[in-house]
Design a protein around this motif. Structure first.
Motif, PDB file in Angstrom:
ATOM      1  N   ASP A   1       0.883   0.722  10.729  1.00 32.48           N
ATOM      2  CA  ASP A   1       2.155   0.079  10.391  1.00 32.48           C
ATOM      3  C   ASP A   1       3.333   0.839  11.000  1.00 32.48           C
ATOM      4  O   ASP A   1       3.240   2.029  11.307  1.00 32.48           O
ATOM      5  CB  ASP A   1       2.329   0.030   8.869  1.00 32.48           C
TER       6      ASP A   1
ATOM      7  N   SER B   1       7.693   0.020   7.557  1.00 34.34           N
ATOM      8  CA  SER B   1       6.660  -0.601   6.727  1.00 34.34           C
ATOM      9  C   SER B   1       5.909   0.456   5.924  1.00 34.34           C
ATOM     10  O   SER B   1       5.573   0.240   4.746  1.00 34.34           O
ATOM     11  CB  SER B   1       5.686  -1.387   7.605  1.00 34.34           C
ATOM     12  N   ARG B   2       5.648   1.606   6.523  1.00 33.05           N
ATOM     13  CA  ARG B   2       4.968   2.690   5.809  1.00 33.05           C
ATOM     14  C   ARG B   2       5.817   3.164   4.629  1.00 33.05           C
ATOM     15  O   ARG B   2       5.306   3.375   3.527  1.00 33.05           O
ATOM     16  CB  ARG B   2       4.699   3.851   6.750  1.00 33.05           C
TER      17      ARG B   2
ATOM     18  N   MET C   1       1.826   6.199   2.277  1.00 37.98           N
ATOM     19  CA  MET C   1       2.086   6.638   3.650  1.00 37.98           C
ATOM     20  C   MET C   1       0.777   6.792   4.427  1.00 37.98           C
ATOM     21  O   MET C   1       0.684   6.399   5.603  1.00 37.98           O
ATOM     22  CB  MET C   1       2.853   7.956   3.644  1.00 37.98           C
TER      23      MET C   1
ATOM     24  N   THR D   1       5.723   0.578   1.820  1.00 39.87           N
ATOM     25  CA  THR D   1       4.467   0.654   1.079  1.00 39.87           C
ATOM     26  C   THR D   1       4.460   1.856   0.148  1.00 39.87           C
ATOM     27  O   THR D   1       4.059   1.768  -1.020  1.00 39.87           O
ATOM     28  CB  THR D   1       3.279   0.738   2.056  1.00 39.87           C
TER      29      THR D   1
ATOM     30  N   TYR E   1      -2.242   5.359   3.774  1.00 35.96           N
ATOM     31  CA  TYR E   1      -2.916   4.062   3.913  1.00 35.96           C
ATOM     32  C   TYR E   1      -2.240   3.205   4.981  1.00 35.96           C
ATOM     33  O   TYR E   1      -2.901   2.669   5.881  1.00 35.96           O
ATOM     34  CB  TYR E   1      -2.917   3.349   2.567  1.00 35.96           C
ATOM     35  N   ALA E   2      -0.918   3.078   4.890  1.00 34.06           N
ATOM     36  CA  ALA E   2      -0.205   2.246   5.859  1.00 34.06           C
ATOM     37  C   ALA E   2      -0.231   2.875   7.247  1.00 34.06           C
ATOM     38  O   ALA E   2      -0.228   2.170   8.257  1.00 34.06           O
ATOM     39  CB  ALA E   2       1.236   2.026   5.388  1.00 34.06           C
ATOM     40  N   GLY E   3      -0.269   4.192   7.300  1.00 31.51           N
ATOM     41  CA  GLY E   3      -0.360   4.858   8.595  1.00 31.51           C
ATOM     42  C   GLY E   3      -1.688   4.587   9.264  1.00 31.51           C
ATOM     43  O   GLY E   3      -1.750   4.376  10.485  1.00 31.51           O
TER      44      GLY E   3
END
Length: 309
Positions: free
Chosen positions: A267, A271-272, A259, A275, A261-263
């Motif tokens: 994203d 998508s978050r 959460m 991931t 990293y993708a944030g």
């Protein structure tokens, strides 16, 4: 940059035995020592995902030196406070015959008032350079229940986003500071509610109760059942692929890592979540916490189901 905070850092020692029975003598088949603690596990997975991460917290003694050196070898920047005594050792006994796991969590060093003031200053400095600060795990002996709430307010004052993943009284106190992101597991949410939700609707309603207290993003991890999330007012159910897990320790940390990293990449909400659940599932297929196979992660990304509620 993402910063993770681990006030109760540890050496995670995983011991494998052929068949574990309480009260019996066992020969160890193999042993793995890893730098551990929830925030450290988050940092390890963020790095494996390709992110830049700094990890801070409190370490002590020779065990603390092992933790710091092991992280540096993985390309993770470290900026710890040094306390007196020794960082704890947490033992995970894995039974090769049944796949069962028995955890023994050691006690860490006592934390002084000077250590507490030093970590507040350290978190403020790192938060000023970060997009997100992840505060994870239990509080060490000698620290007040309100410390995470204080750290969240410090993080928010710099403009960085604050993530909180803890339980018990630290969870309740942390809520008062309105973290941007909160990740209780089913046990932690049940403890906070005083009862166990009976179905998906009740789990979702309980997550919404937390969001209504001023938390923008709430994710409730439910083990093999995936997760329920309230992200900026929208509810989601996330279903992971079906696997036969090797070791479930650290899966919640891998979820938080995904959460964060993708944030930071910007994203979308879906998508978050994809991931995060893929990272958690890949972690479950590793023998150590805070570790995943990138090929499995990519495979699971195609299999995660996300259902808006």
């Amino acid at each position: 940059m993402i910063t993770t905070v681990t006030l109760h850092a540890a050496i995670d020692r995983t011991i494998y035995v052929d068949q574990f029975e309480a009260g019996h003598v066992h020969r160890v088949a193999r042993q793995i020592d890893e730098p551990g603690g929830k925030g450290i596990n988050v940092a390890k997975v963020i790095r494996q995902l390709g992110g830049q991460v700094t990890t801070t917290g409190i370490i002590a003694g020779n065990n603390g030196a092992f933790i710091e050196n092991s992280l540096a070898e993985r390309g993770i920047r470290t900026d710890f406070i040094q306390a007196a005594g020794e960082s704890r050792v947490c033992l995970n006994i894995l039974d090769d015959s049944s796949g069962s796991s028995t955890e023994l969590l050691g006690q860490g060093p006592a934390i002084s008032e000077a250590d507490i003031e030093a970590i507040k200053e350290k978190v403020h400095g790192l938060a000023s350079q970060s997009s997100t600060v992840v505060i994870s795990g239990s509080l060490p002996p000698g620290t007040p229940d309100t410390l995470y709430a204080e750290l969240i307010r410090i993080v928010r004052s710099t403009g960085a986003r604050s993530f909180l993943d803890t339980g018990g009284t630290a969870f309740r106190a942390g809520l008062t500071a309105s973290p941007d992101f909160l990740k209780p597991n089913e046990q932690e949410l049940t403890e906070w509610l005083g009862r166990r939700p009976r179905d998906v609707r009740e789990w979702t309603r309980s997550a919404q109760m937390l969001a209504d207290l001023g938390v923008d993003e709430v994710c409730v991890t439910l083990g093999s059942q995936g997760a329920l999330a309230i992200l900026s007012g929208v509810a989601y159910r996330v279903k992971p692929p079906t696997i036969q897990p090797v070791n479930t320790v650290g899966c919640g940390d891998a979820f938080v890592a995904g959460m964060a990293y993708a944030g930071e990449r910007g994203d979308s909400a879906e998508s978050r979540l994809r991931t995060a659940v893929s990272a958690a599932t890949a972690n479950a297929m590793s023998s150590t916490a805070g570790d995943m196979d990138s090929r499995l992660f990519e495979e699971y990304e195609q299999l995660v189901q996300i259902l808006p509620l």
